[in-house]
Motif scaffolding. Structure first.
Motif, PDB file in Angstrom:
ATOM      1  N   PHE A 280       0.809  -1.086   0.123  1.00  9.94           N
ATOM      2  CA  PHE A 280      -0.119   0.068   0.105  1.00  9.94           C
ATOM      3  C   PHE A 280       0.875   1.392  -0.120  1.00  9.94           C
ATOM      4  CE2 PHE A 280       0.684  -1.412   4.320  1.00  9.94           C
ATOM      5  CZ  PHE A 280       1.068  -0.300   5.260  1.00  9.94           C
ATOM      6  N   GLY A 281       0.252   2.417  -0.541  1.00  4.57           N
ATOM      7  CA  GLY A 281       0.955   3.704  -0.534  1.00  4.57           C
ATOM      8  C   GLY A 281       0.184   4.439  -1.454  1.00  4.57           C
ATOM      9  N   LYS A 282       0.709   4.722  -2.819  1.00  4.29           N
ATOM     10  CA  LYS A 282      -0.027   5.584  -3.909  1.00  4.29           C
ATOM     11  C   LYS A 282      -0.842   4.615  -4.329  1.00  4.29           C
ATOM     12  CE  LYS A 282       3.747   7.072  -5.836  1.00  4.29           C
ATOM     13  NZ  LYS A 282       4.737   7.934  -6.725  1.00  4.29           N
ATOM     14  N   SER A 283      -0.670   3.342  -4.289  1.00  8.07           N
ATOM     15  CA  SER A 283      -1.558   2.411  -4.823  1.00  8.07           C
ATOM     16  C   SER A 283      -1.475   1.006  -3.819  1.00  8.07           C
ATOM     17  CB  SER A 283      -1.112   1.891  -6.297  1.00  8.07           C
ATOM     18  OG  SER A 283       0.163   1.027  -6.188  1.00  8.07           O
ATOM     19  N   SER A 284      -2.543   0.312  -4.023  1.00  9.71           N
ATOM     20  CA  SER A 284      -2.712  -1.012  -3.138  1.00  9.71           C
ATOM     21  C   SER A 284      -3.021  -2.122  -3.988  1.00  9.71           C
ATOM     22  CB  SER A 284      -3.978  -0.702  -2.132  1.00  9.71           C
ATOM     23  OG  SER A 284      -3.855   0.272  -1.473  1.00  9.71           O
ATOM     24  N   ASP A 285      -2.152  -3.278  -3.647  1.00 10.56           N
ATOM     25  CA  ASP A 285      -2.301  -4.513  -4.277  1.00 10.56           C
ATOM     26  C   ASP A 285      -1.999  -5.745  -3.269  1.00 10.56           C
ATOM     27  OD1 ASP A 285      -2.240  -4.079  -7.475  1.00 10.56           O
ATOM     28  OD2 ASP A 285      -0.781  -2.574  -6.415  1.00 10.56           O
ATOM     29  N   PHE A 286      -2.285  -6.711  -3.901  1.00  5.60           N
ATOM     30  CA  PHE A 286      -2.200  -8.072  -3.196  1.00  5.60           C
ATOM     31  C   PHE A 286      -1.353  -9.155  -3.842  1.00  5.60           C
ATOM     32  CE2 PHE A 286      -3.786 -12.376  -2.362  1.00  5.60           C
ATOM     33  CZ  PHE A 286      -3.369 -12.555  -1.085  1.00  5.60           C
ATOM     34  N   PHE A 287      -0.636  -9.787  -3.499  1.00  4.46           N
ATOM     35  CA  PHE A 287      -0.192 -10.875  -4.332  1.00  4.46           C
ATOM     36  C   PHE A 287       0.160 -11.978  -3.602  1.00  4.46           C
ATOM     37  CE2 PHE A 287       1.657  -6.864  -5.264  1.00  4.46           C
ATOM     38  CZ  PHE A 287       1.577  -6.606  -6.602  1.00  4.46           C
ATOM     39  N   MET A 288       0.091 -13.156  -4.240  1.00  5.37           N
ATOM     40  CA  MET A 288       0.314 -14.580  -3.849  1.00  5.37           C
ATOM     41  C   MET A 288       1.447 -15.201  -4.821  1.00  5.37           C
ATOM     42  SD  MET A 288      -1.922 -17.962  -2.816  1.00  5.37           S
ATOM     43  CE  MET A 288      -2.342 -18.204  -4.695  1.00  5.37           C
ATOM     44  N   THR A 289       2.602 -15.554  -3.971  1.00  2.00           N
ATOM     45  CA  THR A 289       3.653 -16.060  -4.975  1.00  2.00           C
ATOM     46  C   THR A 289       4.003 -17.596  -4.286  1.00  2.00           C
ATOM     47  OG1 THR A 289       4.822 -14.110  -5.039  1.00  2.00           O
ATOM     48  CG2 THR A 289       6.252 -16.076  -5.636  1.00  2.00           C
ATOM     49  N   VAL A 290       3.967 -18.473  -5.489  1.00  2.00           N
ATOM     50  CA  VAL A 290       4.106 -19.969  -4.983  1.00  2.00           C
ATOM     51  C   VAL A 290       5.208 -20.519  -5.667  1.00  2.00           C
ATOM     52  CG1 VAL A 290       2.896 -22.237  -5.290  1.00  2.00           C
ATOM     53  CG2 VAL A 290       1.541 -20.308  -4.872  1.00  2.00           C
ATOM     54  N   THR A 291       5.997 -20.927  -5.048  1.00  2.00           N
ATOM     55  CA  THR A 291       7.488 -21.626  -5.457  1.00  2.00           C
ATOM     56  C   THR A 291       7.578 -23.165  -5.026  1.00  2.00           C
ATOM     57  OG1 THR A 291       8.415 -19.383  -5.256  1.00  2.00           O
ATOM     58  CG2 THR A 291       9.750 -21.214  -5.554  1.00  2.00           C
ATOM     59  N   HIS A 292       7.891 -23.700  -6.219  1.00  2.00           N
ATOM     60  CA  HIS A 292       8.530 -25.205  -5.874  1.00  2.00           C
ATOM     61  C   HIS A 292       9.790 -25.416  -6.108  1.00  2.00           C
ATOM     62  CE1 HIS A 292       4.170 -26.361  -5.179  1.00  2.00           C
ATOM     63  NE2 HIS A 292       3.710 -25.855  -6.270  1.00  2.00           N
ATOM     64  N   SER A 293      10.650 -25.654  -5.227  1.00  2.00           N
ATOM     65  CA  SER A 293      12.093 -25.911  -5.245  1.00  2.00           C
ATOM     66  C   SER A 293      12.506 -27.343  -4.835  1.00  2.00           C
ATOM     67  CB  SER A 293      12.862 -24.732  -4.816  1.00  2.00           C
ATOM     68  OG  SER A 293      12.680 -24.606  -3.392  1.00  2.00           O
ATOM     69  N   LYS A 294      13.894 -27.386  -5.222  1.00  2.00           N
ATOM     70  CA  LYS A 294      14.664 -28.659  -4.485  1.00  2.00           C
ATOM     71  C   LYS A 294      16.200 -28.128  -4.301  1.00  2.00           C
ATOM     72  CE  LYS A 294      15.728 -33.035  -3.714  1.00  2.00           C
ATOM     73  NZ  LYS A 294      15.152 -33.407  -2.332  1.00  2.00           N
ATOM     74  N   TYR A 295      16.317 -28.366  -3.110  1.00  2.00           N
ATOM     75  CA  TYR A 295      17.788 -27.872  -2.835  1.00  2.00           C
ATOM     76  C   TYR A 295      18.643 -29.361  -2.784  1.00  2.00           C
ATOM     77  CZ  TYR A 295      21.745 -26.748   0.425  1.00  2.00           C
ATOM     78  OH  TYR A 295      22.801 -26.605   0.802  1.00  2.00           O
TER      79      TYR A 295
END
Length: 293
Positions: A163-178
């Motif tokens: 939030f600030g001058k604009s407001s947004d929502f995000f969902m980031t999904v990651t699948h990884s292998k270490y």
């Protein structure tokens, strides 16, 4: 390796990331370090410092109309309790400004089981008057990240409210292998680690419209701002959409107190709306981190 866990989790707990966050993922946005989260975090008071290079500034799957390579410097203070505080300064390459952005924030890390870990944080972005990069359309981020290691793959879900001058929502999904090398590289205290992963981002993109409104003259001059029926106000940037798919291949050289990582990322933006004409893009990032006890 265990005592690096706190530094590592902080490095990936915020947008960026996203961002992965290549830009913007907390203060270590360009190439977040990754290690196994299946071991117990050792609670230690520490200070970690890092320097980073990125070939372009990305913000939740979007880049600006101009390529902005950058350097950044970061400092993180970790408390034994799991709380942390940080500061970061970023400078775009090729401009006379000494500092283009300063980030401040803090949060809390938790690791209730060997498989499950997470972090919650608040981040404040401060930009100079030029506000060149696309994330300048917002100035605050509340971030919640949770990871679960299934064994064959590790899944991470990160939620961000900006939030600030604009407001947004995000969902980031990651699948990884270490995974890491079993043998030593130069002596018995170093090793190489790898953490290839696939990510996708779902969210709103009001920040794109805000950026285009704030930079109409600049965008029009380079033939990107859309007028008439195609102008950015004709899009519903507040609707949830898939914004980006990406693949990342990082390789890191690790020693007891420091890590150097080089990463390649391929980004596929989708549902691009508003004034910014994003396309498929490759990113190169390099990061160096040192931790003091």
């Amino acid at each position: 390796m265990k005592y690096l866990r706190i530094l590592i989790l902080i490095a990936v707990c915020s947008p960026a990331s996203a961002a992965e966050l290549l830009r913007h993922a907390f203060i270590f946005r360009p190439a977040p370090l990754t290690v196994r989260d299946t071991d117990t975090i050792v609670r230690k008071r520490s200070i970690s410092v890092g320097v980073n290079y990125g070939s372009d500034a990305m913000f939740f799957g979007r880049v600006g109309p101009i390529t902005y390579p950058y350097f950044s410097a970061d400092v993180v203070y970790n408390f034994k309790s799991g709380f942390f505080a940080y500061g970061s300064a970023l400078r775009l390459i090729g401009y006379n400004t000494s500092v283009d952005e300063v980030d401040l924030g803090g949060g809390y890390l938790y690791h209730p089981t060997r498989q499950f870990s997470g972090a919650v944080s608040y981040n404040r972005f401060i930009f100079n008057k030029e506000e060149r990069i696309i994330e300048s359309a917002t100035s605050n981020d509340v971030n919640w990240k949770n990871s679960y290691d299934w064994g064959p793959v590790k899944s991470t879900v990160t939620l961000d409210y900006l939030f600030g001058k604009s407001s947004d929502f995000f969902m980031t999904v990651t699948h990884s292998k270490y995974f890491e090398t079993k043998g030593n590289i130069f002596d018995d205290k170093d090793y190489l680690s790898f953490n290839p992963g696939f990510s996708f981002i779902v969210g709103t993109q009001n920040f794109v419209q805000r950026y285009s409104v704030d930079h109409q003259e600049r965008l029009a001059a380079i033939n990107i701002y859309k007028f008439g029926s195609g102008q950015s106000t004709g899009f519903n940037n507040g609707r949830l959409n898939v914004l980006n798919y990406s693949f990342k291949i990082p390789i890191a050289y690790n020693r007891p107190h420091y890590t150097f990582e080089l990463a390649y990322k391929y980004s596929i933006p989708v549902n691009v709306e508003g004034a910014l004409e994003n396309k498929h893009e490759s990113f190169i990032n390099a990061s160096f981190f040192y931790i003091f006890y």
